[in-house]
Design an enzyme around this catalytic site. Structure first.
Site, PDB file in Angstrom:
ATOM      1  N   HIS A   1      -7.537  -5.536  -1.044  1.00 26.84           N
ATOM      2  CA  HIS A   1      -6.294  -4.763  -0.970  1.00 26.84           C
ATOM      3  C   HIS A   1      -5.165  -5.689  -0.494  1.00 26.84           C
ATOM      4  CE1 HIS A   1      -3.996  -1.139  -0.816  1.00 26.84           C
ATOM      5  NE2 HIS A   1      -4.069  -0.925   0.481  1.00 26.84           N
TER       6      HIS A   1
ATOM      7  N   ARG B   1       5.958   8.753  -6.994  1.00 25.12           N
ATOM      8  CA  ARG B   1       5.344   7.457  -6.689  1.00 25.12           C
ATOM      9  C   ARG B   1       6.358   6.374  -7.041  1.00 25.12           C
ATOM     10  NH1 ARG B   1       4.838   5.415 -11.709  1.00 25.12           N
ATOM     11  NH2 ARG B   1       4.223   6.810 -13.390  1.00 25.12           N
TER      12      ARG B   1
ATOM     13  N   ASP C   1      13.097   3.165  -9.863  1.00 24.04           N
ATOM     14  CA  ASP C   1      13.502   3.111  -8.462  1.00 24.04           C
ATOM     15  C   ASP C   1      14.358   1.899  -8.085  1.00 24.04           C
ATOM     16  OD1 ASP C   1      12.200   5.518  -7.982  1.00 24.04           O
ATOM     17  OD2 ASP C   1      10.280   4.524  -7.610  1.00 24.04           O
TER      18      ASP C   1
ATOM     19  N   SER D   1       0.830  -1.202   0.000  1.00 26.38           N
ATOM     20  CA  SER D   1       0.000   0.000   0.000  1.00 26.38           C
ATOM     21  C   SER D   1       0.870   1.261   0.000  1.00 26.38           C
ATOM     22  CB  SER D   1      -0.938  -0.045   1.209  1.00 26.38           C
ATOM     23  OG  SER D   1      -1.909   0.947   1.111  1.00 26.38           O
TER      24      SER D   1
ATOM     25  N   ASP E   1      -0.144  -3.949  -4.064  1.00 29.32           N
ATOM     26  CA  ASP E   1      -1.287  -3.038  -4.195  1.00 29.32           C
ATOM     27  C   ASP E   1      -0.942  -1.632  -3.692  1.00 29.32           C
ATOM     28  OD1 ASP E   1      -3.761  -2.975  -5.454  1.00 29.32           O
ATOM     29  OD2 ASP E   1      -4.828  -2.893  -3.554  1.00 29.32           O
TER      30      ASP E   1
END
Ligand SMILES: *[C@@H]1O[C@H](CO)[C@@H](O)[C@H](O)[C@H]1NC(C)=O
Ligand SMILES: *[C@@H]1O[C@H](CO)[C@@H](O)[C@H](O)[C@H]1NC(C)=O
Ligand SMILES: *[C@@H]1O[C@H](CO)[C@@H](O)[C@H](O)[C@H]1NC(C)=O
Ligand SMILES: *[C@@H]1O[C@H](CO)[C@@H](O)[C@H](O)[C@H]1NC(C)=O
Length: 507
Positions: A279, A208, A213, A168, A194
């Site tokens: 989720h 984000r 990354d 998350s 997720d």
């Protein structure tokens, strides 16, 4: 709150936007820049984030501290093994969720390669209003980067041996950690489970988790269903490989109708548990890949779930498929994200076997026929009985139908298909339609021939197995009679070797 939609909207609002517990105002200002929610204490060099290492499956963690090499020894950090670090997400109750311990245990128990298992516990920064937690995510990312740089300098531990697993909001924390590492010290792998959607959907790659990354970034999207323009999990691709189980918007076994029953029975406590279902499924799919080494779920590159459901995307050529979870392969990477789809079961083990079926019916009426079939599949290992088949929009003239069939069982190599036109009542209606559209009489046939129904004939069935990549063709066992008869089971057998001959005969 009489219908499930209202409930779900309420849940999203309750969970992601409002957290009245802290009584903070709802400020949706851009995050990260300028105002810092929590300042680091530069002088003490203590991090706000607690870094824990786990010696075995059950211990509650041993804290390692930045610039304290003795803590590495105390916590039995082995610098010749990779480091897998779990990063939790935003918190509504200030407690680490049970999945974190399940993940620790699963990582510890996997046999392929022993690893250092760690966790970034940023609870004090995560247990806030969502927008505050989002701003804190950058700070945590920076602290993780500081720890990894220190490991590199002090014990020559390369960041390329690091695998961050963020859930998350923790997924974006991982992304920030990766970007603070810079190009020369790239993290080996980041897995986003997720990744959070609100305030991140459509954000620029710097704001984000993104493929930049880490050397390898994979993401699992499980709850991207939108309400009021918001989805809990991020929808857009954010990784090298983006996995969308069951299409990614919602997961089997997480039905809101079920949830509604739980709420009436167990009150509001059931809400958080239930909204987390889809989720958190991303986490359990990942854990499943660790616990069931021999049952890796395969996913296939596809445009969208609609195409995938037609069975059109079961190819593994040129890196088009990958296994979901811990054992995902890096492959040759382009900066472009690959979106991969798969079907899963509602509980562990989640793996299914994907098949594409292609059928062409010949000699049709002009009117589309709505018919149901039942198909039984006989493999070298198992038999799957009576799978119901309904062809979308009914059958029309000479069209080739392609659809996806998934099996929970490994039936081995498919050797025989039994195909049955189900439900005589339905057929009886169809028969009338056929009669009214095709006026024919026995006189049109040769005297010696058996009278045949001139309704529906199935030429051949072509099958592609996703998991084995095998292609097969099946023809009617009785080659002289390709017609389907009501309520009669027709057997189709493999016919690749002499398929040309067979086709000619059927014509
Ligand atoms: C920073 O840490 C030092 C030493 O632990 C402490 O004395 C000081 O009060 C801290 N400062 C802040 C702003 O927390
Ligand atoms: C670290 O891991 C390596 C490789 O598994 C092993 O050979 C070595 O004994 C370990 N070191 C310690 C101190 O446990
Ligand atoms: C198609 O229908 C025609 C008559 O309508 C019939 O003569 C022919 O045999 C049928 N062909 C097949 C393959 O069923
Ligand atoms: C269907 O295919 C058959 C044989 O290939 C052909 O004779 C027939 O005209 C086709 N029907 C339609 C409606 O295209």
């Amino acid at each position: 709150m009489e219908n499930p939609l209202c409930v779900s909207i309420f849940l999203i609002l309750c969970i992601f936007i409002q957290s009245s517990v802290h009584g903070q105002s709802l400020e949706l200002e851009p995050f990260g820049r300028g105002s810092q929610a929590v300042e680091t204490n530069e002088t003490s060099q203590e991090t706000e984030t607690r870094f824990l290492l786990f010696k075995d499956k059950t211990d509650k963690g041993c804290q390692i501290r930045l610039n304290h090499p003795d803590t590495l020894q105390q916590c039995a950090f082995n610098s010749s093994l990779p480091l897998v670090m779990i990063i939790h997400g935003w918190s509504v109750d200030g407690l680490l969720e049970t999945w974190t311990w399940q993940m620790v245990a699963a990582l510890k128990s996997q046999q392929v390669q022993p690893v250092n298992v760690g966790m970034a516990d940023w609870m004090t920064l995560a247990y806030h209003h969502y927008t505050v937690a989002v701003r804190n995510a950058r700070l945590v990312g920076r602290e993780i980067a500081a720890l990894l740089k220190w490991l590199e300098e002090s014990v020559q531990f390369s960041p390329s041996n690091v695998h961050l697993i963020g859930y998350s909001l923790g997924a974006h924390v991982s992304g920030f950690a990766g970007s603070y590492m810079g190009r020369k010290h790239k993290i080996g792998r980041i897995t986003g489970l997720d990744a959070a959607g609100p305030l991140f959907e459509n954000a620029s790659p710097n704001d984000r988790l993104s493929p930049d990354d880490a050397n390898f970034v994979d993401a699992i999207h499980t709850f991207t269903q939108e309400h009021l323009g918001l989805s809990v999990g991020i929808k857009q691709p954010i990784a090298h490989y983006d996995f969308y189980p069951n299409g990614g918007s919602f997961q089997p076994g997480c039905d809101f109708l079920e949830l509604y029953k739980h709420i009436t029975m167990h009150g509001l406590n059931a809400i958080t548990k239930a909204v987390k279902c889809a989720h958190e499924r991303s986490v359990h799919l990942f854990i499943d890949s660790l616990l069931h080494a021999g049952m890796q779920s395969m996913a296939y590159q596809c445009r969208d779930m609609a195409s995938f459901s037609q069975g059109l995307c079961l190819s593994c050529r040129e890196g088009r498929c990958n296994s979901l979870g811990y054992h995902a392969r890096r492959g040759r990477q382009s900066r472009k994200s690959k979106s991969l789809f798969l079907v899963t079961r509602a509980q562990s083990p989640f793996k299914v076997y994907h098949y594409q079926f292609k059928m062409q019916f010949i000699n049709q009426t002009e009117e589309p026929l709505k018919v149901n079939f039942a198909m039984s599949l006989l493999g070298t290992k198992e038999e799957e009985q009576k799978l119901p088949i309904t062809l979308q929009g009914g059958i029309t003239s000479n069209k080739t139908y392609s659809f996806l069939i998934t099996l929970d069982l490994d039936i081995g190599e498919l050797i025989m298909i039994k195909f049955k036109w189900e439900n005589y009542q339905v057929w009886a209606n169809v028969w009338k339609v056929v009669q009214s559209f095709i006026p024919w009489g026995r006189g049109t046939f040769h005297e010696k021939e058996e009278p045949v129904y001139s309704g529906l004939a199935l030429k051949s069935i072509r099958v592609k197995a996703g998991e084995s990549q095998q292609r097969m063709t099946f023809c009617s066992e009785n080659m002289n009679d390709p017609q389907l008869h009501p309520a009669q089971e027709k057997t189709f057998v493999r016919c690749e070797a002499n398929s040309k001959k067979l086709k000619q005969k059927i014509r």
